[in-house]
Design an enzyme around this catalytic site. Structure first.
Site, mmCIF file in Angstrom:
data_model
loop_
_atom_site.group_PDB
_atom_site.id
_atom_site.type_symbol
_atom_site.label_atom_id
_atom_site.label_comp_id
_atom_site.label_asym_id
_atom_site.label_seq_id
_atom_site.Cartn_x
_atom_site.Cartn_y
_atom_site.Cartn_z
ATOM 1 N N GLY A 40 0.812 -1.211 0.000
ATOM 2 C CA GLY A 40 0.000 0.000 0.000
ATOM 3 C C GLY A 40 0.850 1.267 0.000
ATOM 4 O O GLY A 40 0.514 2.243 -0.669
ATOM 5 N N GLY A 42 4.296 1.026 -0.645
ATOM 6 C CA GLY A 42 5.353 0.770 -1.635
ATOM 7 C C GLY A 42 4.993 1.240 -3.035
ATOM 8 O O GLY A 42 5.828 1.837 -3.722
ATOM 9 N N ILE A 145 10.617 2.473 7.557
ATOM 10 C CA ILE A 145 9.220 2.882 7.724
ATOM 11 C C ILE A 145 8.433 1.834 8.512
ATOM 12 O O ILE A 145 7.497 2.160 9.247
ATOM 13 C CB ILE A 145 8.575 3.099 6.327
ATOM 14 N N ASP A 178 4.470 12.226 10.899
ATOM 15 C CA ASP A 178 4.018 12.973 12.080
ATOM 16 C C ASP A 178 4.179 14.474 11.841
ATOM 17 O O ASP A 178 3.323 15.275 12.238
ATOM 18 C CB ASP A 178 4.811 12.529 13.317
ATOM 19 N N HIS A 205 7.559 7.191 17.271
ATOM 20 C CA HIS A 205 6.441 7.110 16.320
ATOM 21 C C HIS A 205 5.372 6.143 16.807
ATOM 22 O O HIS A 205 5.115 5.115 16.189
ATOM 23 C CB HIS A 205 6.956 6.699 14.930
ATOM 24 N N MET A 256 1.557 8.538 3.686
ATOM 25 C CA MET A 256 2.870 7.995 4.090
ATOM 26 C C MET A 256 3.838 7.978 2.918
ATOM 27 O O MET A 256 5.016 8.298 3.070
ATOM 28 C CB MET A 256 2.701 6.572 4.660
#
Ligand SMILES: NC(=O)C1=CN([C@@H]2O[C@H](COP(=O)(O)OP(=O)(O)OC[C@H]3O[C@@H](n4cnc5c(N)ncnc54)[C@H](O)[C@@H]3O)[C@@H](O)[C@H]2O)C=CC1
Ligand SMILES: O=C([O-])CC(=O)C(=O)O
Length: 341
Positions: A40, A42, A145, A178, A205, A256
């Site tokens: 998702g 990548g 990540i 963030d 995180h 992201m």
């Protein structure tokens, strides 16, 4: 059955498969690998990195669907040469010669889960991938990540230490999302364009370890206690907000990928020698008594060249920092023990 279907079927049966390489020599630039490139995060990350003019070679590695994503991305008329790698036997080829390795491999959260609930699966994935990095591109900068970042970064560090390749400057946990969220939510409250806002987010995180420093927002501004409480909570729970909205279909992927590319681009500009590149990241640190901590870092030719102190905190932030450190300590220890046990 079309040509692509036959090729993908054959690829899935044949671990030696390698997507045909374009007969074009790569232009000068950086070589970047994405591990978990069919996921998702990548996929949009691969697309955005293919659009980045600093990238000359883009390696897309996954344990599934790498040929399809590679075929798709490789048709984009941008500079980077794209190559796909499928499954563990091709990991070493995917990594050899890379300058930057971005890792979004691993399972995402479902509603009701914490990031720490992902540890059991993702710890092993990160371990294997980092063993590959230590062997094939020990000098690459790594952008990690995969969650829980507060534990996966210590895992990666231990793997690299064991292999004798650990360089703390080159291992960066990606906390950029963030900051991206904080900029967006703060801009909403202030009635500004989010591109004009910069909020440092420190700590880690996950939940209370995500500590936005609202007293240090640029441009300088002030918040009521209610605004501070609302913004801090919303930034800390940003990931959960997306997990709940997706209702079982995963966690943040598009924002992201955007954040990962923003951060990777900063790393590449640093590697190129650009001056004054400063972003927040979760790195080896002496800013607190903890061995890892997220704060502003200066990105340069060898990675995170300087880790900045937190600067003056207000009382609300000091209380938040103590809470963050308590949880972070346990998460870091969990990661370290996973490798040392
Ligand atoms: N640091 C951050 O701010 C954020 C981190 N994440 C984390 O990123 C990770 C990935 O999330 P999504 O892309 O949404 O998940 P996803 O499930 O859509 O994609 C993950 C990909 O990793 C691949 N994969 C699994 N094992 C692998 C291995 N051993 N080697 C290579 N690839 C492997 C899967 O095949 C899949 O394609 C999750 O752990 C998630 O929690 C997500 C959002 C923000
Ligand atoms: O919340 C999650 O599980 C994914 C993540 O780290 C984020 O969106 O910040």
């Amino acid at each position: 059955m079309g040509f692509c279907t036959i090729l993908c079927f054959w690829a899935s049966k044949n671990q030696e498969f390698r997507w045909p390489i374009a007969g074009r020599k790569a232009a000068p630039g950086f070589k970047v690998a994405i591990l978990g490139a069919a996921g998702g995060i990548g996929q949009p990350l691969a697309m955005l990195m293919k659009m980045n003019p600093l990238v000359s070679v883009l390696h897309l590695y996954d344990v599934v669907n790498a040929p399809g994503v590679t075929a798709d991305i490789s048709h984009m008329d941008t500079g980077a040469v794209v190559r796909g790698f499928l499954g563990q036997p091709q990991l070493e080829s995917a990594l050899t010669g890379m300058d930057l390795v971005i890792i979004p491999a691993g399972v995402p959260r479902k509603p009701g889960m914490t990031r720490d609930d992902l540890f059991n699966i993702n710890a092993g994935i990160v371990k294997t991938l980092c063993e590959g990095i230590a062997k094939c591109c020990p000098n690459a900068v790594v952008n990690l990540i995969s969650n829980p970042v507060n534990s996966t970064v210590p895992i990666a560090a231990e793997v690299f230490k064991k292999a004798g390749t650990y360089d703390p400057k080159k291992l960066l946990g990606v906390t950029m999302l963030d900051v991206v969220r904080a900029n967006t939510f703060v801009a909403e409250v202030l009635g500004l364009d989010p591109r004009e806002v910069n909020v440092p987010v420190v700590g880690g995180h996950a939940g209370v370890t995500i500590l936005p420093l609202l007293s240090q927002v640029k441009p300088a501004c002030s918040f009521t206690p209610e605004e501070t409480e609302y913004l801090t909570k919303r930034i800390q729970d940003g990931g959960t907000e997306v997990v709940q909205a997706k209702a079982g279909a995963g966690s943040a992927t598009l924002s992201m990928a955007y954040a990962a590319v923003k951060f990777a681009d900063a790393c590449l500009r640093g590697l190129r020698g650009d001056a004054g590149i400063v972003e927040c990241a979760f790195v080896a640190s002496q800013v607190t008594e903890l061995p890892f901590f997220a704060s502003k870092v200066r990105l340069g030719r060898v990675g995170a060249e300087e880790v900045y102190q937190l600067g003056p905190l207000n009382e609300y932030e000091r209380v938040g920092l103590e809470k963050a450190k308590k949880e972070l300590e346990a998460s870091i220890q969990k990661g370290v023990s996973f490798i040392r046990k």
